[in-house]
Design a protein around this motif. Structure first.
Motif, PDB file in Angstrom:
ATOM      1  N   GLU A 181      -5.630  -9.378  -1.861  1.00  0.00           N
ATOM      2  CA  GLU A 181      -6.796  -9.285  -2.745  1.00  0.00           C
ATOM      3  C   GLU A 181      -7.466  -7.924  -2.598  1.00  0.00           C
ATOM      4  O   GLU A 181      -7.587  -7.388  -1.500  1.00  0.00           O
ATOM      5  N   GLY A 182      -7.854  -7.399  -3.723  1.00  0.00           N
ATOM      6  CA  GLY A 182      -8.547  -6.110  -3.736  1.00  0.00           C
ATOM      7  C   GLY A 182      -7.613  -4.915  -3.778  1.00  0.00           C
ATOM      8  O   GLY A 182      -8.059  -3.790  -3.972  1.00  0.00           O
ATOM      9  N   ARG A 183      -6.355  -5.130  -3.582  1.00  0.00           N
ATOM     10  CA  ARG A 183      -5.380  -4.025  -3.651  1.00  0.00           C
ATOM     11  C   ARG A 183      -4.904  -3.905  -5.101  1.00  0.00           C
ATOM     12  O   ARG A 183      -4.819  -4.882  -5.815  1.00  0.00           O
ATOM     13  N   ARG A 184      -4.558  -2.720  -5.477  1.00  0.00           N
ATOM     14  CA  ARG A 184      -4.113  -2.439  -6.846  1.00  0.00           C
ATOM     15  C   ARG A 184      -2.732  -1.824  -6.828  1.00  0.00           C
ATOM     16  O   ARG A 184      -2.286  -1.273  -5.820  1.00  0.00           O
ATOM     17  N   GLY A 185      -2.069  -1.944  -7.961  1.00  0.00           N
ATOM     18  CA  GLY A 185      -0.773  -1.304  -8.121  1.00  0.00           C
ATOM     19  C   GLY A 185       0.269  -2.279  -8.626  1.00  0.00           C
ATOM     20  O   GLY A 185       0.113  -3.493  -8.549  1.00  0.00           O
ATOM     21  N   ASP A 186       1.339  -1.698  -9.167  1.00  0.00           N
ATOM     22  CA  ASP A 186       2.408  -2.521  -9.725  1.00  0.00           C
ATOM     23  C   ASP A 186       3.094  -3.367  -8.648  1.00  0.00           C
ATOM     24  O   ASP A 186       3.400  -4.534  -8.862  1.00  0.00           O
ATOM     25  N   ASP A 230       0.818  -1.210   0.000  1.00  0.00           N
ATOM     26  CA  ASP A 230       0.000   0.000   0.000  1.00  0.00           C
ATOM     27  C   ASP A 230       0.856   1.266   0.000  1.00  0.00           C
ATOM     28  O   ASP A 230       0.512   2.261  -0.623  1.00  0.00           O
ATOM     29  N   VAL A 275       1.826  -4.414  -5.836  1.00  0.00           N
ATOM     30  CA  VAL A 275       0.907  -5.471  -5.414  1.00  0.00           C
ATOM     31  C   VAL A 275       0.953  -6.614  -6.412  1.00  0.00           C
ATOM     32  O   VAL A 275       1.011  -7.789  -6.024  1.00  0.00           O
ATOM     33  N   ALA A 276       0.955  -6.288  -7.694  1.00  0.00           N
ATOM     34  CA  ALA A 276       1.012  -7.326  -8.729  1.00  0.00           C
ATOM     35  C   ALA A 276       2.317  -8.123  -8.632  1.00  0.00           C
ATOM     36  O   ALA A 276       2.308  -9.353  -8.755  1.00  0.00           O
ATOM     37  N   ASP A 331       2.158 -10.322  -5.503  1.00  0.00           N
ATOM     38  CA  ASP A 331       1.261 -11.440  -5.780  1.00  0.00           C
ATOM     39  C   ASP A 331       1.989 -12.505  -6.599  1.00  0.00           C
ATOM     40  O   ASP A 331       1.931 -13.696  -6.286  1.00  0.00           O
TER      41      ASP A 331
END
Length: 179
Positions: free
Chosen positions: A65-70, A20, A72-73, A76
């Motif tokens: 899950e539900g988080r966005r961004g490079d 985040d 985070v990807a 993951d």
């Protein structure tokens, strides 16, 4: 990190916070320590630790899950790779443990087969199974191992029926048993 990253309280929460706040260096540091520890536990064949780590990775993936961004990807992706490593370690360790249990369990059967062949000479697998009160498939596996180890020889019947196979002790092993 002073303790194992798998047991650090809130490690999944920490990964989510790092994602985040866009702190890739700290996230990579944690992931590197996780990967190193995963390699150690797989190398040590530690099924309990691997199982706990698999659960942790699953929970950590859920926390992203539900988080966005490079970042985070990327996290993951790295956690999924880590899960794959742990799964492979689990399979390898489980297979190794099963093999060791199987070897210990089948060693007495192989010894009984050798004793039968030493006492009676050449025998058909079905006769060995009957004498020992064992399943013929179990005797076949034991004979296959004994032939591979060079303790027993497979002999095809000299008659017309080439399916009639007998087994006998290899000559190198006969004197050792007679003594």
């Amino acid at each position: 990190m002073s303790s194992s990253p798998w047991t650090t309280a809130g490690a999944g929460r920490r990964l989510a916070e790092l994602a985040d706040h866009g702190e890739p260096e700290s996230a990579w540091e944690l992931l590197d320590s996780l990967l190193a520890d995963a390699g150690t536990m797989c190398g040590d064949n530690d099924l309990q630790r691997i199982a706990r780590a698999q659960g942790q990775v699953t929970r950590w993936l859920l926390s992203l899950e539900g988080r966005r961004g490079d970042l985070v990807a990327l996290l993951d992706h790295q956690l999924r790779s880590l899960a794959t490593t742990l799964d492979a370690g689990w399979r390898t360790t489980s297979l190794r443990a099963d093999q060791e249990r199987g070897d210990r369990a089948s060693a007495p059967v192989r010894q009984q087969v050798v004793e039968q062949l030493a006492a009676a000479g050449a025998l058909r697998p079905s006769e060995i199974a009957r004498r020992l009160g064992r399943d013929p498939a179990q005797i076949s596996r034991a004979l296959r191992t004994l032939v591979h180890e060079g303790q027993v020889q497979r002999r095809v019947s000299p008659g017309h029926d080439h399916r009639a196979v007998t087994y006998a002790l290899a000559p190198a092993h006969e004197p050792a048993l007679a003594a």
